[in-house]
Design a protein around this motif. Structure first.
Motif, short mmCIF file in Angstrom:
data_model
loop_
_atom_site.label_atom_id
_atom_site.label_comp_id
_atom_site.label_asym_id
_atom_site.label_seq_id
_atom_site.Cartn_x
_atom_site.Cartn_y
_atom_site.Cartn_z
N UNK B 121 6.96 5.91 -22.96
CA UNK B 121 5.90 6.92 -22.77
C UNK B 121 4.65 6.27 -22.19
N UNK B 125 2.77 7.04 -18.71
CA UNK B 125 1.36 7.42 -18.62
C UNK B 125 0.61 6.54 -17.64
N UNK B 128 1.58 7.26 -14.20
CA UNK B 128 0.96 8.49 -13.77
C UNK B 128 -0.48 8.24 -13.33
N UNK B 129 -1.14 7.34 -14.02
CA UNK B 129 -2.55 7.10 -13.75
C UNK B 129 -2.77 6.11 -12.62
N UNK C 27 -4.61 8.78 -23.99
CA UNK C 27 -3.86 9.72 -23.16
C UNK C 27 -4.80 10.44 -22.19
N UNK C 30 -6.51 7.87 -19.61
CA UNK C 30 -5.58 7.25 -18.66
C UNK C 30 -5.14 8.27 -17.61
N UNK C 31 -4.91 9.51 -18.05
CA UNK C 31 -4.37 10.48 -17.10
C UNK C 31 -5.46 11.22 -16.34
N UNK C 274 8.37 15.97 -18.49
CA UNK C 274 7.31 14.98 -18.37
C UNK C 274 7.57 14.04 -17.20
N UNK C 275 8.80 13.58 -17.07
CA UNK C 275 9.12 12.68 -15.96
C UNK C 275 8.83 13.37 -14.62
N UNK C 278 5.19 13.53 -14.05
CA UNK C 278 4.60 12.24 -13.67
C UNK C 278 4.76 12.05 -12.16
N UNK C 279 5.93 12.41 -11.66
CA UNK C 279 6.15 12.25 -10.23
C UNK C 279 5.22 13.18 -9.44
N UNK C 281 2.37 14.38 -10.62
CA UNK C 281 0.99 14.20 -11.10
C UNK C 281 0.40 15.49 -11.66
N UNK C 286 1.51 16.41 -18.36
CA UNK C 286 1.73 15.03 -18.82
C UNK C 286 1.00 14.80 -20.14
N UNK C 290 2.91 13.95 -23.55
CA UNK C 290 2.65 12.63 -24.14
C UNK C 290 2.11 12.79 -25.55
N UNK C 293 4.91 13.68 -27.95
CA UNK C 293 5.75 12.52 -28.27
C UNK C 293 5.03 11.56 -29.21
#
Lengths: 634, 268, 318
Positions: B121, B125, B128-129, C27, C30-31, C274-275, C278-279, C281, C286, C290, C293
């Motif tokens: 995970x 993350x 993604x960032x 989380x 970072x995102x 989620x995957x 992520x691809x 964005x 996400x 996250x 989880x």
């Protein structure tokens, strides 16, 4: 006479994963007659526990019985199936383990575990078993026999657990009980009670026993016959009196001699009151933890106003049972445990509580030799490097100079130079302890602090170390603080002795006068609890003790004397409330007790002058006999 | 009876195995007959032949050459990230045995925080960032496995710091650096090495999983995980192109794990 | 006694809350802090400065970071995790069915793997160094040393491609009977379970061997206690804490496995979402995934620690 146990030509081998089989027990034969107690005597690694376990048909992981015959109560143990062994163990023969603290399951109540042998062998109903258990608890003098079974192992003391373990062994009325060093982990004052309890229940039931131990004095009390083992072989066997009184084998002789170290006879000067320079002086040292009280002192105290002094060139013994603060005292003096109040003076200079604030010279002159030889030398360093580091650090010696000096130090502790290139893992326990000593000497100290240095060693090796200590003291004039729980060792090497109880020095006296003169009640309890290597001692000691001795209290004292609950001359209302006075006797001895010093003297001594060396022990018409029994007066 | 010749010590065996992979990663691509991106055959998923020792992939590129490059990236990325995580972790773990309590508190909380995000995970993350550059991958995996190394080394150091020889050194007045460097660290070598090996395996697993999901090493670069991903269609024919990278990953991780397991068994 | 336990549990929960705060902050920042300009990405070729500005405004991207963080937290607390950047649908609406599917997968795996792993782990420890134990050791070591996708790929190859026993992909919409249910779930659950179990078995075996080496077990043997009673009555109560920990740790590694397995089997669960996000964005998705989880993970590890604390305390007669 019928033999209950008959072992012939027993061979047991051990093997590591893929290694070759190594013999652990070789050609051992022994017999035990019905109702007799056989002692298996030996040092660590002699195979005594292995043999004891083999009587139950059990071999620890990696070991296997490879030959011989073991006949126990008519069964040939080596040919029994797993199911037969299960029915046999705990029913016909049962086992009392060395450390009851770990041999009881922490997750189950004690009662459940004690009656389990009866339950798994279907020998009686639960109610019968519980009834039996309570009877046994009573016979073994356990407190609250009705309810103690509901408790868990961590709630009881070691001595109590050991008695519970005996009850567990006896609950099925087995024909044979194997005791594996059942009192080794206990304090002497507890040991004597446990031994007495064992002996009385065994005698009542006519049980055949095997008693594994390294302590000859215990053997003298409890066994009829003895087998001396070394490296898995029998060295000598026979009646106990014969083996202890008239050993024929060299090793047995050595063993017996090690238990009879003569008390120290050479004294540099009269003890305590001599006008000699003191090397180390502690006054009013308090170490503790927890909240601070009004005076800024910790509430829970490990050491409480400890005052001691060590005269130059002499040895001060510090003695007490586990948890009395001995090790904290060692850490305090060596600057690893800061104190909250008090003062420590070393060679006339005040020592800082924190090691970092002591001068290099102070650190050099005060060295420690720690308890566990296995952990005290860095396993990654060669012996030479360990010693040379000290030489470089304190004396600036380098290269060949340091090497030569290290070799000289090995000479001093009677070890070959070849050891310099070895790693600690390749050395024996005794050798490591000598290296440990050599490393302390490398700093050319004035005072060496020895913390239980003989505790982990076998008696013969320990005796040699004590001898070495005394020799080095004569040659180099160093002083020692000798922390121990072994009274024999104290008598062998110490000039003075301080008795610690609950973090307080209850007595500071000459070590030679321990058996005579005025003493703190705890000292007397301690001295009278050390087994002597003669038959009948236990009976005498227990008779002396039982007469007129008040029951120990279960409550902790609120203030006043910490020994109050166990004291035999306690005065409720006084001892448990007021601060304890310290009485200074004319000889210089100090006793912290409310009872007048004169009344603390056994057997009619006037108590004024405890400087007697071999004063004869008379034992009849003490004026105090009526008021309080004295355990030391046998 | 097994006859036992004097075998190299456990430490040496781990070292030898790891050294082999490192050498392969450094110099393996020199042996590659083709460039990794070069399409050299019209036949995709070609079987093993004299011309292409390991066959071709889904675009008809030489699998042998690509495999050599894939090993390079997998091993190097994981080595770097393990070096980062174990370097930071061990340094912090050992240093906090001698620093004031609050340093340990702060470090401990930070490590707990990182640990409370599952590793895959956490990697998702960060990717993604920050995107999926090699640098980001190395650093991400480095950070993810730092707490583990920190905990192990701290536990080890604390256990050793309780030994009497440390007490003796402290009573002698040795400095903290001397105690850490000369007295404590030499005794941690064996267990630490095992821990480093374990983290390396974790890194290989994570990187392979990431690449397999398409979030790790990106084309035109290639690692073992992405090699499996791009050829996964060949699974239906049991193509060498998908079976072989799979086997190489297994050999890499299982091999190191087996050696480590043997050392652990021997120590206990 | 129980006050002491309560204090320990409270402290453990406090630590968990600390970690929770860390996780939430990590989380979000970072995102949200670093992706390239989402507005530009969304608009693609058609980006005019004005349009981008308008979009940024509508997405609150022109607000300072800390304000966005507060909004986000507040939204999460109210059960409103925002809207997807790509589809414009509320995240909660997209997540709900996925969460259900993932829980189904994880739940089925747990039900299969925990009892089996307990049994096998116990068996390995009880029959230590026998052939059974050696085989299990090699098998579990093999499984834990290879990536999750590898297990799944091999499983697909063997069972779906070679033997055609089960479908390679999980189409859960086509489930109409128990048989179909089992067939559909057989592959993902068994793969996931084998990964989780391998780790659990190894850890449980280690815990039990540790307990079996305790002197009180030898004492029980010497009392003539039958082996089954030794395992169940003497060893297990002392192993509850460590075993609970082993199970929780393995179950949380299941979370990592879920990501890979859902992708491989094209299983419409949270991890796959989620995957994909992520691809693409898609930040709000996400973040929510996250967070879900991490919450599960934190909950499991904390629960295991509390069970361990309680079991130790119980043994101590609290």
């Amino acid at each position: 006479m019928t033999h209950m146990i008959s072992v012939s030509n027993l061979e047991i081998v051990g093997r590591r994963r893929h290694g070759p089989a190594v013999p652990i027990v070789r050609d051992v034969s022994l017999d035990v007659a019905e109702g007799q107690m056989l002692a298996l005597i030996g040092e660590s690694g002699s195979g005594k526990t292995t043999i004891a376990l083999s009587l139950l048909g059990h071999a620890r992981a990696g070991c296997a019985i490879s030959g011989g015959r073991i006949m126990v109560a008519g069964h040939d143990v080596t040919t029994m199936t797993a199911g037969e062994l299960r029915a046999f163990r705990g029913r016909t023969i049962s086992y009392v383990a060395q450390n009851a603290g770990t041999a009881f399951n922490p997750a189950l109540s004690l009662g459940q575990q004690v009656i389990e042998p009866a339950r798994v062998h279907w020998s009686m109903t639960r109610a019968q078993a519980e009834h039996k258990m309570i009877d046994l608890f009573r016979a073994l003098a356990l407190p609250d026999p009705e309810t103690i079974g509901a408790r868990y192992p961590h709630q009881l003391s070691g001595g109590q657990l050991q008695r519970l373990m005996a009850a567990m062994a006896l609950v099925t009325d087995p024909e044979i009980v194997v005791f594996d060093e059942p009192t080794t982990a206990l304090d002497v004052t507890t040991q004597i009670e446990v031994l007495a309890a064992f002996r009385s229940v065994l005698a009542d039931r006519g049980i055949t026993g095997v008693y594994v131990t390294h302590d000859l004095a215990v053997v003298a009390q409890i066994a009829d016959h003895a087998v001396v083992l070394r490296h898995g072989q029998v060295r000598e066997s026979g009646p106990v009196a014969e083996i202890l009184g008239n050993p024929r084998d060299d090793y047995t002789r050595e063993l017996v001699a090690a238990c009879r170290i003569p008390p120290r006879t050479t004294f540099p000067a009269p003890v305590l009151d001599r006008a000699v320079e003191t090397v180390l002086d502690l006054s009013g040292v308090i170490v503790g933890y927890g909240r601070l009280d009004a005076a800024g002192l910790p509430e829970r105290r490990i050491l409480d106003e400890v005052s001691l002094s060590v005269p130059r060139g002499s040895t001060l013994g510090i003695i007490g049972e586990s948890g009395c603060g001995k090790s904290t005292l060692a850490r305090t003096i060596s600057g690893l445990q800061p104190w909250a109040a008090g003062q420590v003076t070393f060679r006339g200079e005040a020592l800082a509580p924190d090691i970092a604030r002591r001068t290099r010279e102070q650190r050099r002159r005060l060295q420690i030799v720690a308890q566990n030889a296995d952990m005290v030398l860095n396993p990654a360093w060669r012996i030479g490097a360990s010693i040379e580091r000290v030489l470089t650090f304190f004396r600036g010696l380098k290269g060949a100079e340091a090497r030569n000096e290290a070799a000289r130090l090995l000479d001093m502790v009677r070890l070959p130079h070849a050891l310099l290139d070895r790693l600690p893992g390749e050395l024996s326990g005794g050798q490591k302890q000598r290296i440990n000593f050599a490393r302390a000497l490398a700093a050319r100290p004035d005072l060496v602090l020895c913390d239980e240095i003989t505790a982990a060693l076998d008696p013969v090796v320990a005796a040699a170390i004590l001898e070495l200590m005394a020799e080095l003291q004569r040659e180099l004039g160093i002083s020692y603080i000798f922390i121990t729980h072994d009274l024999h060792a104290v008598r062998a090497v110490c000039d003075d002795v301080a008795v610690l109880y609950g973090g307080k020095v209850v007595e500071h006296n000459s070590s030679q006068s321990l058996t005579t003169g005025a003493h703190h009640p705890y000292t007397r309890l301690l001295v009278s609890s050390v087994p002597e290597m003669r038959a009948g001692w236990l009976t005498e000691a227990m008779t002396a003790r039982q007469a007129g001795r008040p029951e120990p209290l279960q409550v902790a004292p609120q203030g006043g004397c910490r020994f109050f609950p166990r004291c035999d001359v306690r005065m409720p209302g006084t001892c448990d409330h007021n601060p304890v006075p310290v009485q200074i006797l004319p000889g210089g001895a100090r006793i912290a007790c409310f009872t007048n010093a004169a009344a603390l003297v056994p057997d009619g001594d006037d108590g004024s002058c405890p400087d007697f060396h071999n004063r004869p022990i008379s034992g009849t018409d003490s004026p105090e006999e009526v008021r309080h029994d004295d355990p030391a007066s046998f | 009876m097994k006859v036992r010749v004097s075998l190299p010590s456990a430490t040496q065996r781990v070292g030898m195995l790891f050294g082999f992979w490192l050498v392969l990663a450094m110099f393996g691509p020199l042996l590659a007959p083709y460039a990794p991106g070069q399409i050299i055959d019209t036949q995709v998923f070609a079987p093993i032949s004299h011309q292409h020792w390991l066959g071709t992939d889904y675009l008809g590129r030489d699998l042998g050459s690509r495999l050599l490059y894939a090993v390079r990236y997998t091993v190097l990325i994981c080595t770097l990230s393990t070096a980062f995580s174990c370097g930071c972790g061990i340094l912090l773990g050992v240093a906090t045995t001698a620093t004031p309590a609050w340093v340990e508190q702060v470090a401990g909380r930070l490590m707990d925080g990182i640990l409370s995000i599952p590793s895959l995970l956490c990697a998702l993350l960060v990717i993604a960032a920050f995107g999926d550059s090699l640098m980001a991958l190395v650093l991400t995996m480095g950070v993810i496995y730092t707490p583990g190394a920190y905990r192990t080394s701290r536990a080890l150091a604390l256990r050793i710091a309780r030994m009497d020889y440390i007490t003796v050194a402290m009573a002698r007045g040795e400095g903290r650096l001397f105690i850490i460097w000369r007295e404590i660290l030499p005794n941690m070598r064996g267990p630490l090495l095992a821990d480093v090996g374990l983290r390396f395996i974790y890194a290989v697993l994570l990187l392979s999983n990431l690449s397999f999901l398409g979030l790790g090493v990106q084309p035109p670069l290639v690692d073992l995980g992405s090699l499996v991903r791009e050829n996964v269609l060949g699974l239906v024919y049991g193509a060498v192109a998908v079976v072989l990278p799979t086997i190489v990953i297994a050999v890499l991780t299982v091999g190191i794990n087996l050696v480590l397991d043997a050392t652990a068994g021997r120590r206990s | 006694m129980s006050a002491g336990l309560a204090r320990l549990v409270a402290r453990r929960i406090g630590t968990a809350l600390c970690s929770l705060v860390f996780v939430v902050v990590a989380i979000f920042f970072m995102t949200a802090a670093l992706p390239g300009d989402v507005a530009d990405m969304l608009l693609g070729q058609n980006a005019t400065p004005a349009a981008a500005q308008a979009l940024r405004h509508s997405l609150h991207l022109d607000q300072p970071l800390w304000l966005r963080f507060m909004h986000w937290c507040a939204g999460m607390l109210h059960g409103d995790p925002g809207t997807s950047l790509l589809t414009g649908r509320p995240v909660s609406e997209m997540l709900a069915p996925r969460l259900y599917n993932s829980l189904l997968l994880a739940g089925a795996t747990t039900v299969v793997s925990v009892p089996l792993a307990l049994l096998l782990g116990l068996a390995c420890a009880t029959w230590r160094d026998t052939h059974f134990d050696r085989v299990m050791t090699v098998l579990t070591l093999g499984v834990v040393s290879v990536p999750a996708f590898l297990i799944a790929t091999v499983a697909v190859f063997v069972f779906a491609v070679q033997f055609r026993i089960v479908p390679a992909l999980s189409d859960i919409r086509s489930i109409h009977s128990v048989g179909q249910f089992i067939l559909t779930f057989a592959m993902p659950v068994s793969t996931l379970a084998s990964i989780t179990m391998a780790q659990m078995i190894r850890m449980i075996r280690a815990c039990m061997i540790d307990v079996f080496s305790a002197p009180y077990i030898e004492m029980a043997v010497l009392k003539g206690v039958p082996p089954i009673r030794i395992v169940l009555h003497h060893a297990l109560p002392n192993a509850i804490g460590p075993v609970a920990n082993a199970i929780a740790l393995s179950l949380s590694s299941l979370l990592g496995g879920v990501v890979v397995i859902e992708t491989i089997f094209n299983y419409p669960g949270l991890a796959q979402l989620m995957v994909d996000s992520v691809m693409l964005r898609d930040v709000p998705i996400i973040q929510s995934c996250a967070l879900l989880f991490c919450l599960t993970y934190l909950f499991l590890t904390t629960l295991a620690d509390i069970v361990a604390l309680a079991s130790v305390r119980k043994g101590r007669g609290a």
